[in-house]
Each structure stands twice: as C-alpha cells, then as structure tokens.
Design an enzyme around this catalytic site. Sequence first.
Site, PDB file in Angstrom:
ATOM      1  N   LYS A 161     -12.542  -1.188   7.824  1.00  0.00           N
ATOM      2  CA  LYS A 161     -11.814  -2.110   9.123  1.00  0.00           C
ATOM      3  C   LYS A 161     -11.803  -2.350  10.304  1.00  0.00           C
ATOM      4  O   LYS A 161     -12.934  -2.786  10.755  1.00  0.00           O
ATOM      5  CB  LYS A 161     -10.100  -2.155   8.566  1.00  0.00           C
ATOM      6  CG  LYS A 161      -9.723  -2.911   7.915  1.00  0.00           C
ATOM      7  CD  LYS A 161      -9.128  -2.105   6.473  1.00  0.00           C
ATOM      8  CE  LYS A 161      -8.707  -3.187   5.449  1.00  0.00           C
ATOM      9  NZ  LYS A 161      -7.430  -2.345   4.426  1.00  0.00           N
ATOM     10  N   TRP A 185       1.030  -1.468  -0.431  1.00  0.00           N
ATOM     11  CA  TRP A 185       0.172   0.219  -0.007  1.00  0.00           C
ATOM     12  C   TRP A 185       0.693   1.579  -0.299  1.00  0.00           C
ATOM     13  O   TRP A 185       0.330   1.780  -0.498  1.00  0.00           O
ATOM     14  CB  TRP A 185      -1.177   0.185   0.845  1.00  0.00           C
ATOM     15  CG  TRP A 185      -1.602  -1.084   1.085  1.00  0.00           C
ATOM     16  CD1 TRP A 185      -1.967  -1.835   1.873  1.00  0.00           C
ATOM     17  CD2 TRP A 185      -3.123  -1.421  -0.225  1.00  0.00           C
ATOM     18  NE1 TRP A 185      -3.294  -3.197   1.614  1.00  0.00           N
ATOM     19  CE2 TRP A 185      -3.460  -2.163  -0.245  1.00  0.00           C
ATOM     20  CE3 TRP A 185      -3.226  -0.353  -0.914  1.00  0.00           C
ATOM     21  CZ2 TRP A 185      -4.774  -3.331  -0.673  1.00  0.00           C
ATOM     22  CZ3 TRP A 185      -4.222  -0.768  -1.759  1.00  0.00           C
ATOM     23  CH2 TRP A 185      -5.325  -2.536  -1.642  1.00  0.00           C
ATOM     24  N   ASP A 214      -1.257   6.815   6.499  1.00  0.00           N
ATOM     25  CA  ASP A 214      -2.219   5.812   6.100  1.00  0.00           C
ATOM     26  C   ASP A 214      -2.789   5.331   7.154  1.00  0.00           C
ATOM     27  O   ASP A 214      -1.675   4.331   7.567  1.00  0.00           O
ATOM     28  CB  ASP A 214      -1.791   5.317   5.158  1.00  0.00           C
ATOM     29  CG  ASP A 214      -3.110   4.056   4.785  1.00  0.00           C
ATOM     30  OD1 ASP A 214      -3.802   4.116   5.067  1.00  0.00           O
ATOM     31  OD2 ASP A 214      -2.826   3.677   3.493  1.00  0.00           O
TER      32      ASP A 214
HETATM   33  C1  PLP Z   1      -2.957  -0.090   4.619  1.00  0.00           C
HETATM   34  C2  PLP Z   1      -3.875   0.405   3.614  1.00  0.00           C
HETATM   35  N1  PLP Z   1      -4.038   1.053   2.957  1.00  0.00           N
HETATM   36  C3  PLP Z   1      -5.197   2.198   1.766  1.00  0.00           C
HETATM   37  C4  PLP Z   1      -5.871   0.275   1.183  1.00  0.00           C
HETATM   38  C5  PLP Z   1      -6.345   0.811  -0.156  1.00  0.00           C
HETATM   39  O1  PLP Z   1      -7.857   0.341   0.537  1.00  0.00           O
HETATM   40  P1  PLP Z   1      -9.248   0.850  -0.566  1.00  0.00           P
HETATM   41  O2  PLP Z   1      -9.637   0.139  -0.840  1.00  0.00           O
HETATM   42  O3  PLP Z   1     -10.378   1.747   0.328  1.00  0.00           O
HETATM   43  O4  PLP Z   1      -8.971   2.159  -1.422  1.00  0.00           O
HETATM   44  C6  PLP Z   1      -5.686  -0.674   2.439  1.00  0.00           C
HETATM   45  C7  PLP Z   1      -6.989  -1.400   1.792  1.00  0.00           C
HETATM   46  O5  PLP Z   1      -7.137  -2.443   2.378  1.00  0.00           O
HETATM   47  C8  PLP Z   1      -5.397  -0.335   2.971  1.00  0.00           C
HETATM   48  O6  PLP Z   1      -4.805  -1.605   3.900  1.00  0.00           O
END
Ligand code: PLP
Length: 343
Positions: free
Chosen positions: A180, A89, A156
């Site tokens: 989550k 991510w 994040d």
């Molecule tokens: C740490 C992290 N950042 C970003 C995301 C992406 O999130 P989204 O699917 O809401 O765009 C996730 C998804 O699991 C994540 O765990």
Amino acid sequence: MPKEVFEQASQAILDFNNSGLSILEIGHRTPLFQAVLDEAVATAKELMHLDDEHEVLFLHGGATTQFFQVPMNLLDETETAAYLDCGVWGSKAIKEAKIFGNVEIVASSKDKNYTYIPKKFIIPDTAKYFHYTTNNTIEGTEMNFIPETNVPLVADMSSDILSTELDFNRFDLIYAGAQKNIGAAGVNMVIIKKDILGKVKRKLPGMMDYRQHIEAGSVLNTPPVFAIYVCMLTLRWLKKLGGIAAIEKINKQKSDLLYDTLDALPLFKPTVTKEDRSRMNVVFVMENPELEKKFLAVCKENEMIGVKGHRSVGGFRVSLYNALPLESVKVLTDLLKAFAASN
Ligand SMILES: Cc1ncc(COP(=O)(O)O)c(C=O)c1O
C-alpha cells in the site's frame, strides 16, 4: 504508486545503475543490492525517526505471515496476549495467535459490523503483548490514538504506515505488507525492538526467527530483490516530498475533500462513525442497490478503478494511499456530485 517510481523501476529492469545487469538478475549478496537494502533501511529509519533500539527488516510472506510469526516469537503456550478486535484483518491475527497461546480480546467492534473503534478498554499488565491494527482496510476505520499500556505494543500498520506522523518508537513491533504505502507486493516491512525477542521456550524454524533475520540483515535467504528495490524508490520519493509530515497534509486534504463531499450528498452514506473514519480507505454505501450498480458503471466509464467495496461491507471503498494525487480525488468528487444531481 508514484509515477516516477514506475519509471525508475522500469529503467532498472533494463539496466540497473549502469551495471549492464537488470535488477531482476543481480545477486542478492552483491554490493549492488546491499546498497539498495542499506538505503531502504536508512530511509525508513529516517522517515519514522526510529531510535537505534529498533531494527528494520524486509521479510517475505505478507502481513498474513506476521499474524503467526508474531505469537510464535513472543507468546508461550501458557501465556496470554491481548488483542483488539476491530476488523477482518485483526480477527485473522487473533485466530492465528490462538495456535500458539491464549488470547484475551480486550474490546471488539464486531457488534456494529466494525464501523467504529472502541475507546475504553483495559490492557492487562499480565499480557505478553498487546496487538492492534492501526487502520482497518476493509471497514474503513482508523485508530487516531496509541493505546496506553505497560506491555509490549505490537501493531499491524499494513494500510496506513507512513501516512501520518506517529511516535513509532513507542511500538515494540510494527509490521506492514509493502503493497500500500511502502512499495510493491512481495515483501513486508517489520520493525522490531530487539529486547522483546528470545523469551519464548519453543524452538523456531530459522525463517520464522526474527533474531536470525536481524543477524543476517534481511538476507537470511534470497530476499525479494525487486520488491525491496521498489520500496527503496518509494521511500526515497517520500523523503524528497518532505517526509511523513508533508504527505500527512496531502492525505488530510484528500480525505477531507472526499468525506465533506459525501456528507453533503444525501444519496451517499459513509458507514463509519465520524471520529473513527480512515484517511486511507473511505467506505460508503447507497440505500438503493440499483443505484449502486449504476454508479459503479459510471465509475468504470470514467476510468475509476477498484472502487467496489469489500464483499463483507458492500457499497464502495475508495483507497487514498500516499501516492494517489489530490487531483484523482477531485475527479471522483466531481463525479459524485454530478451523479447525485442527476439521480
Ligand atoms: C491491515 C491489513 N493486514 C493484513 C493484510 C494482509 O496482507 P498480506 O496480503 O500482505 O498478507 C492486509 C491486506 O490488505 C491489511 O490491509
């Protein structure tokens, strides 16, 4: 998600607060919805002890939208932002930031398939901001410290927000997909210290401009009403439980129980360096792929859902988000022990 939230959300679909309307049809500019939004914002602020400099927004587009909305609002083309590269991510966030300016990666754990958190890195004072992911959902690592820096701090927190006590006021911008620990999919929580905004030269589309969202109180356009309602209920549930301090104790019990069990069974191998292990996502493998398949089948038979690891890591990933009860972890650890004994 907590069972009581499912029950309350179900009831609100049939009749929201005795209004004779469903939560799925109420107007987003009505007092009925404004009360939901106000409570969601107030409860989030209370749980995280946020000061008045920090605004809480509920926005669309998932955390992935924040990967580009952050640099779009904070980074000019000739400027540099510092990023920590600790997982899938975080590296996606880096890729998006490069569209808007320069990126300096201050440290990376890619050399060992992101199984640890780099500790010694220098964040240049010239960076426009520093970005990192507090919990690496796929790889199962978690930052257990807030890096020292003089530049605005951006995080994040999609997969560990509200799970452990942190000095949230130290951050200038926090974002997290709700799905989550905050509520239902379809909305992001974004927390911004206002004074970092309005400094880039580029023109921003209204929906991408944090200042416009702040001014409009998260209703610049039609917000995801139902998802925000579920967030409000989940935040209310957490407050009733005793807040972040209370859930942190339970999260520690859950993750300690699972890691201790895995460490005692040579058949299973946690992939992450001990000191960097996530309390939210426990990742482990087995040496024998045939046994992995067999254990996965045993999990399915026992109604353990979603324990297969991410394709980039393999093995297993057990997520222990806030609402998962300790009893579920006990069922899993009994299963792990029984499987080890018979294999
Ligand atoms: C740490 C992290 N950042 C970003 C995301 C992406 O999130 P989204 O699917 O809401 O765009 C996730 C998804 O699991 C994540 O765990």
